[in-house]
Design a protein around this motif. Structure first.
Motif, PDB file in Angstrom:
ATOM      1  N   GLN A 215       0.838  -1.202   0.000  1.00  0.00           N
ATOM      2  CA  GLN A 215       0.000   0.000   0.000  1.00  0.00           C
ATOM      3  C   GLN A 215       0.876   1.257   0.000  1.00  0.00           C
ATOM      4  O   GLN A 215       0.637   2.191  -0.754  1.00  0.00           O
ATOM      5  N   LYS A 216       1.895   1.255   0.837  1.00  0.00           N
ATOM      6  CA  LYS A 216       2.791   2.405   0.942  1.00  0.00           C
ATOM      7  C   LYS A 216       3.520   2.668  -0.379  1.00  0.00           C
ATOM      8  O   LYS A 216       3.583   3.804  -0.850  1.00  0.00           O
ATOM      9  N   ASP A 217       4.056   1.624  -0.985  1.00  0.00           N
ATOM     10  CA  ASP A 217       4.779   1.781  -2.251  1.00  0.00           C
ATOM     11  C   ASP A 217       3.845   2.212  -3.381  1.00  0.00           C
ATOM     12  O   ASP A 217       4.208   3.045  -4.212  1.00  0.00           O
ATOM     13  N   LEU A 218       2.651   1.643  -3.422  1.00  0.00           N
ATOM     14  CA  LEU A 218       1.689   2.030  -4.458  1.00  0.00           C
ATOM     15  C   LEU A 218       1.216   3.463  -4.273  1.00  0.00           C
ATOM     16  O   LEU A 218       1.007   4.187  -5.256  1.00  0.00           O
ATOM     17  N   ALA A 219       1.022   3.890  -3.034  1.00  0.00           N
ATOM     18  CA  ALA A 219       0.606   5.273  -2.770  1.00  0.00           C
ATOM     19  C   ALA A 219       1.639   6.251  -3.322  1.00  0.00           C
ATOM     20  O   ALA A 219       1.283   7.286  -3.890  1.00  0.00           O
ATOM     21  N   ALA A 220       2.910   5.910  -3.198  1.00  0.00           N
ATOM     22  CA  ALA A 220       3.963   6.766  -3.756  1.00  0.00           C
ATOM     23  C   ALA A 220       3.945   6.721  -5.286  1.00  0.00           C
ATOM     24  O   ALA A 220       4.110   7.742  -5.948  1.00  0.00           O
ATOM     25  N   ALA A 221       3.711   5.542  -5.845  1.00  0.00           N
ATOM     26  CA  ALA A 221       3.685   5.400  -7.305  1.00  0.00           C
ATOM     27  C   ALA A 221       2.501   6.129  -7.928  1.00  0.00           C
ATOM     28  O   ALA A 221       2.600   6.660  -9.031  1.00  0.00           O
ATOM     29  N   TYR A 222       1.387   6.161  -7.220  1.00  0.00           N
ATOM     30  CA  TYR A 222       0.177   6.815  -7.733  1.00  0.00           C
ATOM     31  C   TYR A 222      -0.058   8.175  -7.088  1.00  0.00           C
ATOM     32  O   TYR A 222      -1.187   8.625  -6.981  1.00  0.00           O
ATOM     33  N   ALA A 223       0.982   8.842  -6.661  1.00  0.00           N
ATOM     34  CA  ALA A 223       0.836  10.146  -6.018  1.00  0.00           C
ATOM     35  C   ALA A 223       0.228  11.133  -7.013  1.00  0.00           C
ATOM     36  O   ALA A 223       0.889  11.593  -7.929  1.00  0.00           O
TER      37      ALA A 223
END
Length: 181
Positions: free
Chosen positions: A30-38
């Motif tokens: 979730q954390k990595d995806l949140a950064a990718a989809y910022a």
């Protein structure tokens, strides 16, 4: 609403998770995806780790699913995609007109009809300003800076445009897509 499936090769996930001392869980993904989809236009939800396996020591391969949605639902999606298409449709004609204005200004400059260079030509100035305003409008409309966010929005917009071209009486504007990575 019909959800389409797309595969997302998330290289950053592999790189980010390769140094993990433990197996990554849903919260890590979730954390990595949140950064990718910022992006202020996108909501990320339903992140689920499906599978995972250790590969080559510290590298851990993860299979996961998630949903990417346009904030504001169908109305916001329809408005965003409509305005985006309208602005993008003006980019190429504006550039072509500017290129022609540059050429015409160069000809007039060679004939001694213009002083101060081609950028002093009123038509070149008008079209240059129009191109800058168009770029600014697109940047304001699409403030997403990551390729992942822009790509997901483009996929949803393309689906909406294809539905419109097919002549469907009621077009379901894509609000979200389910992604498997």
């Amino acid at each position: 609403m019909k959800l389409s499936r797309f595969f997302l090769p998330v290289m950053c996930m592999s790189a980010a998770l390769s140094g993990c001392s433990s197996k990554p869980e849903t919260a890590d993904i979730q954390k990595d995806l949140a950064a990718a989809y910022a992006c202020p236009l996108i909501e990320l939800s339903d992140v689920k780790k499906v599978d995972g396996a250790e590969a080559n020591g510290k590298l851990y391969e993860v299979a996961f699913t998630h949903t990417v949605s346009v904030k504001g639902g169908a109305d916001a999606s329809a408005k965003l995609f409509s305005e985006w298409a309208y602005l993008e449709a003006q980019v190429q004609p504006t550039q072509i007109a500017l290129d022609k204005a540059y050429f015409d200004a160069d000809v007039r400059m060679a004939q001694g009809q213009i002083s101060g260079g081609r950028d002093a030509d009123p038509e070149v100035q008008r079209l240059s300003k129009a191109k800058e305003q168009l770029a600014a409008s697109l940047a304001t409309l699409m403030p997403c800076e990551t390729i992942e966010a822009v790509t997901r929005l483009q996929v949803m917009r393309t689906a909406a445009e294809e539905a419109a071209k097919s002549g469907q009486a009621q077009i379901a504007v894509p609000v979200a897509i389910k992604v498997r990575g």
